[in-house]
Design an enzyme around this catalytic site. Structure first.
Site, short mmCIF file in Angstrom:
data_model
loop_
_atom_site.label_atom_id
_atom_site.label_comp_id
_atom_site.label_asym_id
_atom_site.label_seq_id
_atom_site.Cartn_x
_atom_site.Cartn_y
_atom_site.Cartn_z
N SER A 1 0.86 -1.26 0.09
CA SER A 1 0.05 -0.13 0.00
C SER A 1 0.87 1.22 -0.01
O SER A 1 2.06 1.16 0.29
CB SER A 1 -0.99 0.11 1.18
OG SER A 1 -1.53 1.22 1.48
N TYR B 1 -1.44 -0.43 10.57
CA TYR B 1 -1.64 -0.57 9.20
C TYR B 1 -0.37 -0.26 8.45
O TYR B 1 0.18 -1.12 7.42
CB TYR B 1 -2.82 0.09 8.50
CG TYR B 1 -3.15 -0.14 7.20
CD1 TYR B 1 -3.50 -1.63 6.76
CD2 TYR B 1 -3.22 0.63 6.25
CE1 TYR B 1 -3.84 -1.67 5.46
CE2 TYR B 1 -3.25 0.37 4.96
CZ TYR B 1 -3.62 -0.66 4.51
OH TYR B 1 -3.82 -1.13 3.15
#
Length: 256
Positions: free
Chosen positions: A147, A160
């Site tokens: 990501s 995250y």
């Protein structure tokens, strides 16, 4: 002079998280490029007609019960894919989720374990299991799901971000160790993409406007097919000299 090929005819791909969003778009793109596709589904009864769409392209599609958070089930699903389709040439390790949000000082140990578990632990062991099969065959392509959060600090999403940064470094480690077996290992790192998973957040016009502003070059939300195209490239013969890399698909977010 040899020309680059993006043709995946005769290849067998396994896409985890194939039921919706990025996974669905990637599965269709791989099939369109010529691959047969095994579909890792959290609920095997809920593929939304994806297997039929792939069959309509003239490719084989195999639905697999495969909750990435259940490693025993995931290994069994990979065994089934190999038994029924003959092999796994391409693994798209589409695993992850944002989990809980909040300030660093408020995260619980359980939230940490859950977020690291689905984004890093599951990714590692699914890639490991597929990698063993590819080592025995002497070839393979693995594309992990990182990501843009691996490269920038997103407020409220520290765990995250940490997990996805680890996925990108995991990709390098696997690439270095498995290159001698003819295996390339890369990752893609998308920005905010219009999927069912991001829809609730992007429904907030203030949040959406901020995201579009931060996507500094293009100022728009990405579409699933824009990630799928990068995956097809990395899976193809055209990317045969690329390994250990994380390809940012962020519309310019990290360029600013």
């Amino acid at each position: 002079m040899q020309q680059p090929s993006f043709d995946l005819s005769g290849q067998v791909a396994l896409v985890t998280g194939a039921g919706r969003g990025l996974g669905r778009a990637i599965a269709l793109a791989l099939a369109n490029a010529g691959a047969d596709v095994a579909l890792g589904l959290r609920d095997i009864a809920a593929d939304g007609g994806l297997a039929d769409e792939i069959a309509g392209l003239g490719r084989r599609a195999l639905k697999l019960q495969m909750d990435a958070g259940n490693l025993d089930q995931s290994r069994a699903a990979m065994d089934e894919a190999i038994a029924k389709l003959g092999r796994i040439d391409i693994l798209v390790n589409n695993v992850g989720g944002g989990g809980s949000q909040g300030p660093v000082e408020d995260f619980t140990e359980q939230t940490f374990d859950d977020t690291i578990g689905i984004n890093l632990k599951s990714s590692f062991f699914i890639a490991q299991y597929a990698g063993k099969h590819m080592i025995a065959r002497g070839s393979g392509r693995i594309i992990n799901m990182s990501s843009q959060a691996a490269f920038v600090a997103l407020p409220g999403e520290a765990i995250y971000c940490i997990a996805k940064a680890a996925v990108s470094h995991m990709t390098k480690c696997m690439a270095v160790e498995w290159g001698k077996y003819g295996i390339t290992v890369n990752a893609v790192a998308p920005t905010f993409i219009a999927t069912p998973g991001t829809a609730p957040a992007l429904a907030d016009p203030v949040f959406k406007a901020d995201v579009e502003d931060r996507i500094a070059a293009l100022h728009r939300i990405g579409e699933p097919h824009e990630v799928a195209g990068a995956v097809v490239f990395l899976a193809s013969p055209a990317a045969s000299l690329i390994t250990g890399q994380t390809m940012l698909i962020d519309g310019g977010w990290t360029a600013r």
